[in-house]
Design a protein around this motif. Structure first.
Motif, short mmCIF file in Angstrom:
data_model
loop_
_atom_site.label_atom_id
_atom_site.label_comp_id
_atom_site.label_asym_id
_atom_site.label_seq_id
_atom_site.Cartn_x
_atom_site.Cartn_y
_atom_site.Cartn_z
N ALA B 10 0.84 -1.18 -0.05
CA ALA B 10 0.05 -0.04 0.11
C ALA B 10 0.81 1.18 -0.03
N GLU B 11 0.46 2.21 -0.93
CA GLU B 11 1.04 3.27 -0.80
C GLU B 11 0.02 4.72 -0.55
N VAL B 17 -4.73 7.35 0.20
CA VAL B 17 -4.24 5.94 -0.30
C VAL B 17 -4.18 6.31 -1.84
N THR B 21 -2.98 1.63 -5.53
CA THR B 21 -3.33 0.65 -4.39
C THR B 21 -4.68 0.38 -4.30
N ALA B 37 -3.19 -5.51 3.37
CA ALA B 37 -2.43 -4.43 2.84
C ALA B 37 -1.08 -4.56 3.71
N TYR B 39 2.05 -1.86 4.64
CA TYR B 39 2.24 -0.32 4.38
C TYR B 39 3.60 0.06 5.29
N ALA B 44 -0.53 4.58 9.42
CA ALA B 44 -1.46 3.50 9.05
C ALA B 44 -2.76 3.87 9.58
N LEU B 51 -8.39 1.71 3.06
CA LEU B 51 -8.11 0.15 2.77
C LEU B 51 -9.16 -0.63 2.79
N VAL B 59 -4.09 -4.31 7.91
CA VAL B 59 -3.19 -3.61 7.35
C VAL B 59 -1.91 -3.79 8.21
N ALA B 61 1.63 -2.55 9.40
CA ALA B 61 2.21 -1.49 9.38
C ALA B 61 3.66 -1.69 9.83
#
Lengths: 263, 321
Positions: B10-11, B17, B21, B37, B39, B44, B51, B59, B61
């Motif tokens: 993820a960017e 976001v 992504t 995701a 990241y 995050a 997300l 996600v 992080a």
């Protein structure tokens, strides 16, 4: 005391990109027969390397390259620009090598040159995976800064302007480091006649995969661990209306934009 | 099913976001299985909701701090994988940071990564499709052996659609010591002010090529883009020549654009360029060489001198107000 700046530039020799590409029907990889030339993208690294060595007041540019067949015509171009020498990993076993195995081979060759800095293009024109700089750095255990638009080196540190989506970042890393250079950031010099003559006698050290301590299973088709299962033509876009300009073709453009409700 | 868990690198920028992504999350959802995701930014929590909406249940992080993301995020991913938290597929955008993380991870895990993907399927095998030779040939490549498989995709390969999920659960993960590899430091970020829409989001893109003759003539392109509320772009030839910065480049090496209207002025249409723009809905080409390849894909092709056609076009558009 003078600080020497020894730069390795990874240089790829590719088929002329102006000629239409073709896949080998058996291997389904790009045909790389015939004359190869220095990838345009690498000329920026060569120029940048020469400038950095010059600025440091000493040092030289060494080219590192690989090919299945002893090809050197593209390397001669970079040597004519001013690179001092080249290491060419030339081995039939390299046919079909993917980017990770390329990184393994080049990393082993780079170690021989013991450079302060390694420059690469952001991606090659023919393969364009764009992964090599990071793979190389990981294998060597060095920092990497990709997509550089400006590089300065002082006191063992590279300070780089790195392209981003929004603009650029100012990034630094200790040497030795890998930096990938975007096209257009310096103007590659044209080889002079003297340079071209001198290039013919510059050393090209040819080594085999085994000389680098790598096994032939790690490179070539075997090393790639992926299989091209299908190649098919894409849906073609058709040509539309053609208008020869006789002084009023812009009116047709305006009309077309109106039809599309852009204006 | 060939995939039970997919990770998406993820960017995000300033709490938003990246579109790529969201595109990848949407596609990952379509493959079935769990979507998570990964990241590398420090914030995050601020993106967990976005997300989640696009399908990520978690996600991971891994805060890269002020280092470039490549080394620390790849190390954090590898540590998870070695610890048994192993996805079948990891999807990356073919972006600046995506390439850095994927490249490093590929070397770390000693696994190949497939690049420039435009589609992916997961039936018996995970297969990535890419388009070569300016997009006229499609190649399907399958991974051998077991995952995790690493694949990078070109922006705009998939349409981003929300899946209606709740916020992704934020799971902080350790960033192992990366030694010298991680010794990069971002000292400063420069945001270049642009007035019009972004190149890869604009509805109209006007690109100039070598046919302009000189760097000064690029101003015509900028004016035309501005009048059409679009973004100016460029072919590789004039970026290589230093006329405009790399950020303007449309093509294989540059941006992929899919605007409503693409105007190619003084661009012959090398395969390198076509890859980046042939997804445009409507293409207008202006070039004095009637045999230029760009005409074979243009909806409206003007065989004429850009130095004559564009000034008149600008005048006509200005007159319309």
């Amino acid at each position: 005391m003078q600080t020497l700046m020894n730069v390795v530039v990874c240089a790829k020799q590719i088929p002329d990109p102006a000629a239409p590409g073709e896949l080998d029907p058996n291997t389904k990889t790009l045909k790389r027969e015939g004359k190869l030339i220095l990838d345009d993208s690498d000329a920026y690294g060569v120029e940048m390397g020469l400038q950095l060595a010059d600025k440091a007041g000493g040092g030289e540019v060494t080219l590192v390259s690989m090919a299945p067949n002893s090809e050197v015509s593209g390397l001669r171009t970079a040597l004519a620009m001013g690179a001092a020498k080249a290491i060419l990993v030339s081995d039939p076993a390299l046919q079909g090598t993917d980017s990770l195995a390329t990184a393994k081979v080049l990393a082993a060759a780079i170690k021989r040159a013991e450079p302060d800095l390694v420059l690469t293009a952001t991606e090659s024109t023919d393969g364009y995976t764009g992964l090599l700089p990071a793979q190389l750095a990981e294998i060597l255990g060095w920092p990497s800064i990709t997509f550089a638009k400006h590089i300065e080196v002082s006191d063992g540190t590279a300070k780089v302007q790195r392209q981003t989506e929004e603009g650029y970042d100012e990034v630094e890393a200790p040497l030795p480091a890998i930096v990938s250079v975007t096209a257009g950031v310096v103007e590659p010099r044209y080889p002079s006649f003297k340079g071209i003559m001198a290039a013919k006698n510059k050393p090209v050290d040819e080594v085999k995969v085994a000389d680098l301590g790598l096994s032939e299973d790690e490179v070539g088709w075997k090393g790639a661990r992926q299989e091209i299962v299908d190649v098919s033509p894409a849906e073609e876009r058709q040509a539309g209306e053609i208008v020869e300009d006789e002084g009023d073709a812009h009116e047709r453009v305006v009309q077309f934009l109106e039809q599309l409700k852009v204006i | 099913m060939a995939v039970s868990t997919t990770w998406v690198f993820a960017e995000a920028s300033e709490g938003k976001v990246a579109t790529i992504t969201l595109e990848l999350l949407t596609k990952a959802r379509a493959l079935g299985g769990t979507v998570e995701a990964f990241y590398g930014g420090g914030d995050a929590d601020t993106i967990a909701e976005q997300l989640g909406k696009f399908g990520a249940t978690k996600v991971y992080a891994a805060d890269a701090g002020d280092a470039l993301q490549g080394a620390p995020v790849a190390a954090a991913m590898a540590a998870q994988i070695e610890g048994g938290n192993k996805p079948d597929l990891i999807m990356f955008g073919q972006t600046y940071d995506g390439r850095d993380v994927a490249g490093r991870l590929s070397a770390k895990l000693d696994r190949p990564a497939l690049t420039n993907g435009v589609d992916v399927s997961a039936d018996d095998k995970v297969t990535v499709q890419n388009a070569i030779f300016g997009g006229n040939t499609l190649v399907q490549t399958a991974f051998d052996g077991d995952g995790p498989f690493l694949a990078l995709f070109r922006p705009k390969s998939f349409a981003a659609e929300e899946g209606g999920g709740g916020a992704a659960e934020v799971v902080a993960v350790d960033v192992p010591d990366t030694g010298l590899s991680g010794q990069t430091k971002v000292l400063d970020r420069h945001v270049e002010e642009t007035t019009g829409p972004k190149l890869d989001e604009a509805e109209v893109v006007v690109s100039g090529g070598r046919g302009l003759g000189s760097a000064e003539k690029y101003e015509m392109i900028e004016q035309l883009a501005k009048l059409l509320k679009g973004a100016p772009g460029a072919s590789r030839a004039i970026v290589d020549a230093g006329w405009v910065p790399y950020a303007y480049q449309v093509g294989q090496t540059g941006k992929v654009v899919k605007p409503n209207v693409y105007i190619a002025a003084g661009i012959s249409g090398a395969t390198q360029h076509l890859v980046g723009m042939k997804g445009a809905k409507n293409i207008i080409a202006i070039n004095k060489d009637k045999d230029a390849p760009i005409f074979s894909i243009a909806d409206l092709g003007i065989v004429g001198d850009v130095h004559k056609v564009i000034p008149k076009l600008l005048e006509a558009l200005q007159a319309k107000g």
